[in-house]
Write an enzyme that holds these catalytic residues in place. Structure first.
Site, PDB file in Angstrom:
ATOM      1  N   TYR A 158      43.988 -88.768 -14.859  1.00 57.24           N
ATOM      2  CA  TYR A 158      44.628 -87.812 -14.065  1.00 57.24           C
ATOM      3  C   TYR A 158      43.988 -86.333 -14.566  1.00 57.24           C
ATOM      4  CZ  TYR A 158      47.502 -90.821 -11.260  1.00 57.24           C
ATOM      5  OH  TYR A 158      48.179 -91.429 -10.152  1.00 57.24           O
ATOM      6  N   ASP A 170      51.896 -88.317  -4.834  1.00 52.03           N
ATOM      7  CA  ASP A 170      52.922 -87.743  -3.995  1.00 52.03           C
ATOM      8  C   ASP A 170      52.329 -86.813  -3.053  1.00 52.03           C
ATOM      9  OD1 ASP A 170      54.471 -88.914  -5.820  1.00 52.03           O
ATOM     10  OD2 ASP A 170      54.869 -87.445  -7.374  1.00 52.03           O
TER      11      ASP A 170
END
Length: 253
Positions: free
Chosen positions: A112, A52
């Site tokens: 992540y 994003d």
């Protein structure tokens, strides 16, 4: 057409995410423009996944099919693309792709990392790269909340809507397996790591944001467990900011 496998890293703060958009201010558009500068033709690149706006990557992967008449070696390609993209994007490695390789579909796991800064005053050198949260927080409870995500779950309550979800999704559409999830303090920072076989839109930020609500006493741990056990309820509305999120590793068989 020969297929090349690229590994890159980027500071996502100046960009509107990975995926190409009409205004062109994305990482994909920037790299594709670099290919056009080198070859004088547009090539389409395919990544291991989207990030994003404002999200960073230490280990993003993509592949591209280059023309047969191109004489650049993989090492030349690294130098050529780095010379044509801003310093916020760096090509780390280039190699010939294995037969059948696809940057997205050949990936078997992703990790992540999310960084929460606990310092009373956030260093200006960390601005845009961490989530500054100096307020009281139960860090042990945060780690326990992160552990709740481990295993196979229907994570639909932890995925934001893109607007293109199927009206009648198959039973496994929201199923993901989290192999490990934890929290470690290093100095003034908390490092939250999540490794799994796949992640949905804004899923990691929603996992972190919801665990944070537990750590600050706004959400009970049994309620978090219930959200996982009963996936048809209301989606979580607790999303952590993009600035602290990093795509840390993509694994291939």
């Amino acid at each position: 057409m020969p297929r090349l496998h690229f590994t890159c890293a980027y500071n996502g703060e100046p960009f509107l995410g990975w995926q190409s958009q009409p205004n062109g201010n994305t990482i994909q558009d920037t790299i594709e423009a670099a290919f056009e500068n080198v070859l004088h033709r547009r090539l389409r690149i395919s990544s291991s996944g989207r990030t994003d706006s404002g999200v960073h990557a230490r280990d993003q992967h993509f592949h591209v099919d280059v023309p047969d008449d191109c004489s650049l070696t993989p090492q030349n390609w690294r130098s050529a693309i780095n010379a044509n993209v801003p310093a916020a994007i760096r090509i780390l490695a280039v190699e010939e792709a294995a037969p059948g390789f696809h940057a997205r579909f050949s990936a078997v796991a992703k990790t992540y990392e999310y960084i929460i800064d606990r310092a009373a005053v956030c260093s200006p050198f960390l601005a845009g790269r961490v989530w500054h949260r100096p307020q009281p927080m139960d860090e042990a409870l945060l780690a326990e909340a992160m552990q709740c995500y481990v295993g196979e779950h229907d994570f639909r309550r932890f995925a934001a809507n893109r607007g293109n979800e199927p009206a009648d999704p198959p039973a496994d559409f929201y199923l993901r397996t989290i192999y490990s999830a934890g929290c470690e303090r290093r100095g003034e920072q908390l490092y939250l790591r999540v490794r799994g076989n796949g992640f949905m839109y804004r899923m990691v930020r929603l996992l972190v944001g919801t665990a944070h609500q537990v750590a600050v006493g706004r959400l009970a741990l049994p309620e978090l467990r219930r959200m996982l056990a009963e996936p048809l309820g209301e989606k979580t509305r607790y999303g952590a900011p993009a600035a602290g999120l990093y795509l840390d590793r993509v694994e291939y068989a």
